[in-house]
Motif scaffolding. Sequence first.
Motif, PDB file in Angstrom:
ATOM      1  N   ALA A   1       0.818  -1.205   0.000  1.00  0.00           N
ATOM      2  CA  ALA A   1       0.000   0.000   0.000  1.00  0.00           C
ATOM      3  C   ALA A   1       0.853   1.256   0.000  1.00  0.00           C
ATOM      4  CB  ALA A   1      -0.933   0.002   1.216  1.00  0.00           C
ATOM      5  N   ALA A   2       2.069   1.153   0.529  1.00  0.00           N
ATOM      6  CA  ALA A   2       2.986   2.298   0.574  1.00  0.00           C
ATOM      7  C   ALA A   2       3.921   2.350  -0.635  1.00  0.00           C
ATOM      8  CB  ALA A   2       3.818   2.233   1.855  1.00  0.00           C
ATOM      9  N   ASN A   3       3.692   1.490  -1.652  1.00  0.00           N
ATOM     10  CA  ASN A   3       4.556   1.437  -2.836  1.00  0.00           C
ATOM     11  C   ASN A   3       5.987   1.032  -2.493  1.00  0.00           C
ATOM     12  OD1 ASN A   3       2.463   2.162  -4.465  1.00  0.00           O
ATOM     13  ND2 ASN A   3       3.197   4.218  -4.906  1.00  0.00           N
TER      14      ASN A   3
ATOM     15  N   VAL B   1      -1.405   4.343   4.927  1.00  0.00           N
ATOM     16  CA  VAL B   1      -0.268   4.420   4.011  1.00  0.00           C
ATOM     17  C   VAL B   1      -0.724   4.490   2.559  1.00  0.00           C
ATOM     18  CG1 VAL B   1       1.462   3.370   5.497  1.00  0.00           C
ATOM     19  CG2 VAL B   1      -0.067   1.900   4.183  1.00  0.00           C
ATOM     20  N   GLY B   2      -1.824   5.184   2.325  1.00  0.00           N
ATOM     21  CA  GLY B   2      -2.241   5.404   0.947  1.00  0.00           C
ATOM     22  C   GLY B   2      -3.701   5.163   0.695  1.00  0.00           C
ATOM     23  N   GLY B   3      -4.374   4.448   1.588  1.00  0.00           N
ATOM     24  CA  GLY B   3      -5.790   4.267   1.459  1.00  0.00           C
ATOM     25  C   GLY B   3      -6.200   3.262   0.401  1.00  0.00           C
ATOM     26  N   CYS B   4      -7.508   3.199   0.194  1.00  0.00           N
ATOM     27  CA  CYS B   4      -8.080   2.168  -0.673  1.00  0.00           C
ATOM     28  C   CYS B   4      -7.737   2.373  -2.141  1.00  0.00           C
ATOM     29  CB  CYS B   4      -9.593   2.134  -0.478  1.00  0.00           C
ATOM     30  SG  CYS B   4     -10.097   1.643   1.192  1.00  0.00           S
ATOM     31  N   ASP B   5      -7.626   3.629  -2.596  1.00  0.00           N
ATOM     32  CA  ASP B   5      -7.286   3.870  -3.999  1.00  0.00           C
ATOM     33  C   ASP B   5      -5.923   3.287  -4.344  1.00  0.00           C
ATOM     34  OD1 ASP B   5      -9.568   5.186  -4.960  1.00  0.00           O
ATOM     35  OD2 ASP B   5      -8.946   7.079  -4.074  1.00  0.00           O
ATOM     36  N   ARG B   6      -4.948   3.549  -3.498  1.00  0.00           N
ATOM     37  CA  ARG B   6      -3.605   3.024  -3.758  1.00  0.00           C
ATOM     38  C   ARG B   6      -3.591   1.505  -3.658  1.00  0.00           C
ATOM     39  NH1 ARG B   6       1.990   5.170  -1.186  1.00  0.00           N
ATOM     40  NH2 ARG B   6       1.634   6.755  -2.752  1.00  0.00           N
TER      41      ARG B   6
END
Length: 348
Positions: free
Chosen positions: A148-150, A236-241
């Motif tokens: 989620a944090a890439n 760490v970025g939410g559902c979109d990420r």
Amino acid sequence: MVEIKFNGQRYAYWQQVHISASVDDLAASVTLAVTRPGTGQRLGVDANTVIEVLIEGTVVTTIRPDSIRRHVDANSHSIDIEARSLGRELIDCQYSQTLSGLSLDEIVKRLCSTFNVPVQVTAKAAVVPDFSLQCESPANALINAARAANLLLYATPDGGLLLTEPSSAAPVATLVYGEHIESYTVVDEYKLRYSDYLVKGYDYRNDLALKGAVKDSGITFFRPLHIMADKTGQGVGGCDRRATTERNRRQARANRIDLEVVGWTHAGGVWDINSQVRVIIPDEDIDGVYLIGDRAFTLDDQRGSMTRLSVMKREAFLGDPAPGKAKRGAKHKAKSQDERLIYATDLE
């Protein structure tokens, strides 16, 4: 040559070797086997022994044994070792822990310290408001939060973990089919891909439903994948990420190139995951830079020492370039079974 080193001893000249690692796994895997004349003796390894595995004098992983098999007959004895690196405890163990207000790198350090797993961090991540485990595998929660944090979280030669970004460094080598590449497989595994990705979550602090969605334009028929977001992903970025990362990872695994290269090293050292390589296969119109996602060193009587590399585009490991806010739904009370508190779980 492959050697193992422990308690001041070294054992070399293994006849069968398989040493693998992946950017999607917290533990490297090792299988070693040898058969010798005579009855032989015990190796001197027990459940607590920490073993370094070396290739050409370079440590490639540090392991504990999962199992050791000794077979003895009238003329010979054989030893088979199956083992994984020290991060295996984060995979095998079920554990409970609640942490609040820490960044992802701090959470990784704390959990690794609990299990005595070495850790290196070269990337910073956002604060995770709530990180909860309830009788769960820590590996599942950590991998999901890193995605989620890439970021990538994977095994290192010392047996520990590295939290870092997908490598953007220059290619470590150029591999040309017919010169360096002995064989290749172009993989199109369509079953891994979906037309629509919908990630649902819930903000219990603000009593709001959350969702994130993204499409795969390459799948033109309706084939949806709905995911209940783990609790750790929201900070760490939410559902979109999470939805974008899920799509990109699946595209990468579905469209990859598997290479077989003679030997275990390139000019700069042994092959390693999360390094980039230029691949040239003229007949496939392939000439580009790819990131090594999986790597396996092998040795057998038929083919000698080989390295198997699975390569894919670096962009496949990235979600949105910056954290996005999840879409908010109607405010309502979470009372039904479907709206129960979601802890960090393994999301396929």
